[in-house]
Design an enzyme around this catalytic site. Structure first.
Site, PDB file in Angstrom:
ATOM      1  N   LYS A  37      16.513  11.283  16.581  1.00 37.05           N
ATOM      2  CA  LYS A  37      15.797  10.218  16.787  1.00 37.05           C
ATOM      3  C   LYS A  37      16.487   9.130  18.134  1.00 37.05           C
ATOM      4  O   LYS A  37      15.787   8.634  18.852  1.00 37.05           O
ATOM      5  CB  LYS A  37      15.342   9.113  15.667  1.00 37.05           C
ATOM      6  CG  LYS A  37      16.446   8.593  15.020  1.00 37.05           C
ATOM      7  CD  LYS A  37      16.396   7.760  13.753  1.00 37.05           C
ATOM      8  CE  LYS A  37      17.334   7.047  13.127  1.00 37.05           C
ATOM      9  NZ  LYS A  37      18.234   6.118  14.093  1.00 37.05           N
ATOM     10  N   THR A  38      17.794   9.082  18.024  1.00 32.27           N
ATOM     11  CA  THR A  38      18.573   8.471  19.028  1.00 32.27           C
ATOM     12  C   THR A  38      18.316   9.027  20.337  1.00 32.27           C
ATOM     13  O   THR A  38      18.401   8.294  21.084  1.00 32.27           O
ATOM     14  CB  THR A  38      19.951   8.381  18.688  1.00 32.27           C
ATOM     15  OG1 THR A  38      20.144   7.842  17.130  1.00 32.27           O
ATOM     16  CG2 THR A  38      20.887   7.451  19.809  1.00 32.27           C
ATOM     17  N   ASP A 237      14.429   0.121  16.533  1.00 34.79           N
ATOM     18  CA  ASP A 237      14.906   1.338  15.753  1.00 34.79           C
ATOM     19  C   ASP A 237      14.835   1.061  14.149  1.00 34.79           C
ATOM     20  O   ASP A 237      14.966  -0.144  13.826  1.00 34.79           O
ATOM     21  CB  ASP A 237      16.451   1.784  16.287  1.00 34.79           C
ATOM     22  CG  ASP A 237      16.926   3.061  15.612  1.00 34.79           C
ATOM     23  OD1 ASP A 237      16.095   3.896  15.205  1.00 34.79           O
ATOM     24  OD2 ASP A 237      18.246   3.164  15.882  1.00 34.79           O
ATOM     25  N   GLU A 238      14.897   1.987  13.409  1.00 34.78           N
ATOM     26  CA  GLU A 238      14.861   1.864  11.948  1.00 34.78           C
ATOM     27  C   GLU A 238      14.133   0.918  11.499  1.00 34.78           C
ATOM     28  O   GLU A 238      14.163   0.009  10.748  1.00 34.78           O
ATOM     29  CB  GLU A 238      16.335   1.334  11.610  1.00 34.78           C
ATOM     30  CG  GLU A 238      17.526   2.460  11.900  1.00 34.78           C
ATOM     31  CD  GLU A 238      17.497   3.642  10.955  1.00 34.78           C
ATOM     32  OE1 GLU A 238      16.620   3.750  10.375  1.00 34.78           O
ATOM     33  OE2 GLU A 238      18.240   4.439  11.402  1.00 34.78           O
ATOM     34  N   GLN A 268      12.885   6.947   4.293  1.00 33.04           N
ATOM     35  CA  GLN A 268      14.159   6.455   4.146  1.00 33.04           C
ATOM     36  C   GLN A 268      14.389   5.102   4.284  1.00 33.04           C
ATOM     37  O   GLN A 268      15.398   4.307   4.603  1.00 33.04           O
ATOM     38  CB  GLN A 268      15.170   6.954   5.545  1.00 33.04           C
ATOM     39  CG  GLN A 268      15.411   8.346   5.933  1.00 33.04           C
ATOM     40  CD  GLN A 268      16.486   8.806   6.799  1.00 33.04           C
ATOM     41  OE1 GLN A 268      17.463   8.574   7.079  1.00 33.04           O
ATOM     42  NE2 GLN A 268      15.538   9.384   8.074  1.00 33.04           N
ATOM     43  N   ARG A 640      22.432  13.461   4.338  1.00 30.60           N
ATOM     44  CA  ARG A 640      23.729  13.360   5.227  1.00 30.60           C
ATOM     45  C   ARG A 640      24.511  14.524   5.394  1.00 30.60           C
ATOM     46  O   ARG A 640      25.627  14.542   6.234  1.00 30.60           O
ATOM     47  CB  ARG A 640      24.585  12.230   4.333  1.00 30.60           C
ATOM     48  CG  ARG A 640      24.119  10.907   4.252  1.00 30.60           C
ATOM     49  CD  ARG A 640      23.326  10.208   5.363  1.00 30.60           C
ATOM     50  NE  ARG A 640      22.104  10.588   5.560  1.00 30.60           N
ATOM     51  CZ  ARG A 640      21.155  10.427   6.523  1.00 30.60           C
ATOM     52  NH1 ARG A 640      21.803   9.832   7.837  1.00 30.60           N
ATOM     53  NH2 ARG A 640      19.839  10.765   6.223  1.00 30.60           N
TER      54      ARG A 640
END
Length: 971
Positions: A37-38, A237-238, A268, A640
């Site tokens: 996504k980044t 973002d997020e 998330q 993770r």
């Protein structure tokens, strides 16, 4: 395509569609963990500038941490250059609001020299306010902690509720005898009254807390559209972690352009306790009807087996948006579920397993490749002790941040008071640093006098020093002389434009802070190094500000909204708005095992992740009210991991001095039951993985690292063996979450794969039986083919065993089981006496299996193995241990791997086998065999010739391994 836009070629189909979406409409990018996504977000910003010709100064990019903003800035600099990137409005919501509030403070009626009050100072103010109500609360039988009160006030602000609105709402609840979900109505009014006083205290000190930055930001942007007329596109973002205030902030900024791109993942969303609203995703689609959605579902981080298990966890939420994840990585090693009796054993297992994996990977793993993710911080105590005993370096991520250390806060408080003399929290912190003999009673009198005179405490002391105001009794003028003189010198230097680094150096000399630390702190050298690091940080901020200013001047497009602040104020703003982890260096993290919470781990990744305490009271957390969020939290923790994932737990845990039983987490138990019901391969393996050459190749491929040299692997494994470390006993569980006792947990291996259990070679090291159908105990999936290999049975102690390949399918021999009454648990744990068995010549040629069941006789036949069962054996069948298919020619079972060589000659020896019961009638109990003396713990068979020993292994006995425990030399 333009050379500058060649970055789009590196995107996959969905990423490209998201990055190049029409900039004039709103877009939701729903990106799963590890889906890039980044990269997509930075590519979209670059596309808007390079291909859509939107000026960089007209783009606003919002992240949730400064670390994420810095990472995005670095990537964009490579694509766009420093000049363009410097013009972007990029940062966290808080830093963006602080920037514009400094410029337009008068529009929202706040001073432009406001001080940002951090969480610690806010809690101190609330503690003081609650202290005045202590007697009243006690008389009413109520209890309210400062942390709880601060959290409730923060949640109210996140819902855009002012202090007066909250108090009126609380009073309405009291009259209607209802209450909010967080607090009883009797306490809600108290919180409302404290909220009113807290806000008044902040205004009196010319201070804003973190929530106020957002609230006043919304007031500024919604009430004065010209302040955001520059924005043509905003990217967030997020987004799933935004609260109501942050959503309103985003909508206010985008009101004129109505061009929004958000990146988020509802799976998330784990910050509900901080008032995050996952419903903002649906709200955005209602407010912006033409919003498009793009799903990023290809994971570039984890192996397929980790993704499978993680998706099974989060998919239990039936209300979630239906989306999946897939990866090009191979299956790899299945996630490990390791279960012991006590939390100390759990911690010891994690520490030893880290060392074992480092050895088995031949040094390809570093300490920094391991992360231990906790549901709450209190779980770290045993883990830290275990890592210290093993000499494993570790760090606590998300612990005490650099800017929260005593010596750093002392220096910053002096500077805050220089910039804002009305900020009394800073005054109270430094008035006695170094000690000036001003006691608490005198300080209280100074505060009360200042309030009555409507002055700040510093202004009051300056009046006393200049003899414009009467002195206290007893006199304090002599005590405050040096303090007032220091403050005036610093204020003069700041007005003359002295940089913060020089200002700090001047402060340290004036107050002789190094001597103060030497006299008051036993670790003063370390603390003094932190002070010097603060000077370095201040210098870096100065240099960065100079570069940014030079870049803006050289640019043809200079925004008129750039804020002019003094160097000191710029430095303080950067310091106070720093995020956790901003000051962590890459070098320090590579050499230490990371211990952190699941919440703090969000957005990070490690090759190996270990999640302890996966029990029923931790996942979901016993005090949590949102089970779905707890499930998402475990999902975030699992995703993770790149190559290896461990879930551990203990069946008992000490709570407040009492030993409490703990069941398996319902999230994991549901997966085990589902696999058994649907006759699927288990997603979790209940024994530690032995890393063969193929496994190491897969791990290195996922991590993009060179494979270790086999000689290095063997050397490090031998070194680990010499340490004499063994894993604690493991408790195995059925899919229904019921523990198996040692008798039930025994795997009935064929004689050629037998591993006789003994006191020195306990049964706990055997792998978990697979329930529901006869399959091999562990299937290590290959990346190239679907061929599967059976892992060695005692992998908790072996490190260089050959891998066993599944033989060709052949009819299974009939199995007759000796009843439980025929053998004692002592018999199963000790070497049976040869005299109690039939001679070898009378044994059948086919392999024999045996198992026991405590309450009934289990008679498993070929018909039962195919799915049919007799009514009397129904419960026993549910607990039955599946048998692996056995080849008639046992020489085909052994498939050497690596440099190991195994004789192709069939093994002739067999372990003594109990007599068969030849019919289905209830067999007569056999006499319990007499255990041999402790000194005769050997197999009554000779090792076959031509079998080479692999590293550290005892020679193979006839028909299986020797059950004599390998005694490793101690260092």
């Amino acid at each position: 395509m333009d050379q500058e836009a060649s970055f789009l070629l590196a995107l996959n189909e969905e990423q490209l569609r998201a990055a190049t979406h029409n900039p004039s409409s709103t877009l939701q990018i729903l990106a799963g963990p590890g889906s890039g996504k980044t990269r997509v977000l930075t590519s979209r910003i670059a596309h808007l500038i390079l291909n859509c010709h939107i000026p960089p100064s007209a783009i606003c990019a919002v992240t949730f941490t400064n670390k994420a903003a810095n990472e995005m800035r670095e990537r964009l600099t490579k694509l766009l250059g420093k000049t363009r990137v410097s013009q972007l409005k990029m940062g966290t919501f808080h830093s963006l609001c602080a920037r514009f509030l400094r410029k337009f403070a008068k529009l929202v009626d706040i001073p432009d020299n406001f001080t940002v009050c951090d969480a610690g100072e806010s809690k101190k103010i609330i503690t003081a306010l609650l202290k005045t109500r202590e007697k009243d609360l006690k008389a009413r039988g109520l209890s309210l902690e400062p942390g709880q009160c601060a959290s409730l006030i923060s949640k109210a602000k996140s819902r855009c509720l002012s202090a007066q609105d909250y108090l009126e709402e609380a009073k309405a609840h009291m009259h209607s005898k209802t209450s909010s979900a967080d607090i009883p109505s009797s306490l809600e009014t108290v919180v409302g009254e404290v909220y009113v006083q807290y806000e008044a205290t902040l205004r009196r000190n010319s201070a804003l807390d973190f929530d106020d930055l957002l609230i006043y930001g919304v007031k500024l942007f919604s009430g004065h559209p010209l302040t955001v007329s520059w924005c043509q596109h905003i990217l967030v973002d997020e987004f799933q972690d935004t609260n109501i205030t942050q959503y309103e902030l985003m909508r206010s900024i985008a009101e004129s352009a109505r061009c929004i791109t958000i990146v988020g993942d509802p799976d998330q969303s784990i910050y509900g306790w901080r008032a995050a609203e996952v419903e903002n995703l649906a709200k955005m689609r209602r407010d912006f009807p033409n919003t498009a959605q793009v799903f990023l579902e290809e994971n570039y981080r984890s192996t397929a087996s980790i993704l499978d298990a993680s998706l099974e966890i989060v998919s239990q939420d039936t209300k979630r948006i239906n989306k999946s994840l897939y990866t090009a990585h191979p299956d790899g090693i299945s996630p490990v579920l390791y279960q012991v009796q006590k939390e100390q054993e759990e911690a010891a297992f994690i520490a030893i397993e880290i060392k074992r994996l480092v050895a088995q990977m031949g040094g390809s793993f570093r300490w920094g490749d391991f992360a231990i993710l906790l549901r709450y911080n209190a779980l770290s105590r045993n883990l830290e002790s275990a890592l210290q005993r093993e000499g494993i370096p570790h760090r606590i991520l998300g612990g005490r941040r650099f800017f929260e250390r005593l010596e750093v806060k002392d220096v910053l408080a002096y500077l805050q008071l220089v910039d804002n003399p009305a900020f009394s929290p800073a005054f109270l912190r430094v008035i006695n640093v170094p000690g000036r003999g001003i006691g608490e009673k005198t300080l209280l009198e100074i505060q009360q006098r200042a309030e009555k005179a409507e002055k700040s405490p510093l202004q009051l002391l300056e009046g006393i020093f200049d003899m414009r105001l009467p002195d206290n009794k007893p006199s304090i003028r002599k005590k405050i002389t040096t303090f007032v003189q220091v403050m005036r010198k610093l204020q003069k230097s700041a007005k003359e434009g002295m940089g913060p680094s020089d200002l700090i150096s001047q402060l340290l000399d004036l107050v002789q802070y190094e001597d103060h630390l030497r006299k008051t702190q036993p670790d003063w050298e370390t603390r003094w190094e932190n002070v010097k690091e603060l000077i370095t940080f201040a210098k870096e901020v100065e240099e960065q500000n100079l570069r940014d200013a030079a870049t803006r001047e050289a640019s043809a497009d200079v925004s008129s909204l750039d804020v002019e602040m003094s160097p000191l104020r710029q430095f303080l703003q950067v310091s106070m708005l720093s995020s956790a982890g901003d000051n962590d260096t890459e070098e320090s993290s590579q050499e230490k095992v990371t211990i952190t919470t699941c919440h703090s781990a969000k957005g990070l990744e490690w090759p190996v992740v270990m999640i302890p305490s996966v029990d029923a009271s931790t996942y979901p957390f016993i005090r949590s009210e949102d089970e779905d969020e707890e499930r998402r939290l475990l999902y975030v923790a699992c995703t993770r991991a790149k190559a290896l994932l461990y879930l551990t737990r203990s069946t008992t845990r000490m709570v407040a001095g009492d030993q409490k039983a703990r069941g398996l987490s319902k999230f994991i138990q549901a997966i085990m039951e589902n696999c058994a019901t649907q006759n699927k391969m288990p997603l979790f393996r209940q024994h530690v993985p032995h890393l063969e050459l193929e496994d190491r190749a897969i791990i290195c491929n996922v991590l993009q690292r060179p494979e270790p040299v086999e000689s290095e692997v063997e050397g490090m494994v031998e070194g680990f063996r010499r340490l004499g470390r063994e894993h604690p006993p493991q408790i195995l569980w059925t899919p229904a979450g019921q523990p198996l006792n040692p008798v039930q947990a025994t795997w009935p291996f064929a004689p050629s794969l037998a591993h006789a259990a003994s006191a020195s070679n306990p049964i706990h090291s055997l792998p978990l039986p697979t329930f529901g159908r006869p399959v091999v105990p562990h299937l290590a999936r290959s990346s190239a083919t679907s061929a599967r290999s059976i892992a060695p049975c005692d992998e908790s102690r072996s490190s260089a065993l050959p891998s066993y390949r599944e033989p060709t399918t052949q009819p299974l021999p009939p199995v007759t089981v000796v009843p439980a009454s025929s053998f004692s648990s002592h018999t199963l744990r000790k070497e049976p006496s040869p005299a109690s068995f039939q001679p070898a010549s009378s044994r059948p040629s086919k392999p024999i299996f045996s198992s026991t069941e405590e309450t009934s006789t289990l008679n498993m036949t070929n018909a039962a193995r195919s799915g049919t069962r007799t009514p009397q054996s129904k419960r026993a069948f549910d607990l039955a241990v599946a048998r692996p298919p056995v080849a008639q020619d046992r020489s085909k079972v052994f498939q050497p791997s690596g440099n190991a060589s195994i004789s192709r000659r069939p093994l002739t020896g067999q372990l003594p086998t109990p007599p068969l019961v030849k019919d289905n009638s209830t067999p007569k109990p056999l006499a319990a065999p007499t255990p041999p003396p402790p000194s005769t713990n050997t197999v009554a068979a000779t090792a076959p010739q031509g079998v080479k020993r692999r590293l550290g292994m005892a020679p193979r006995a006839a028909g299986g391994y020797s059950n004599k425990k390998f005694k490793a030399p101690t260092l």
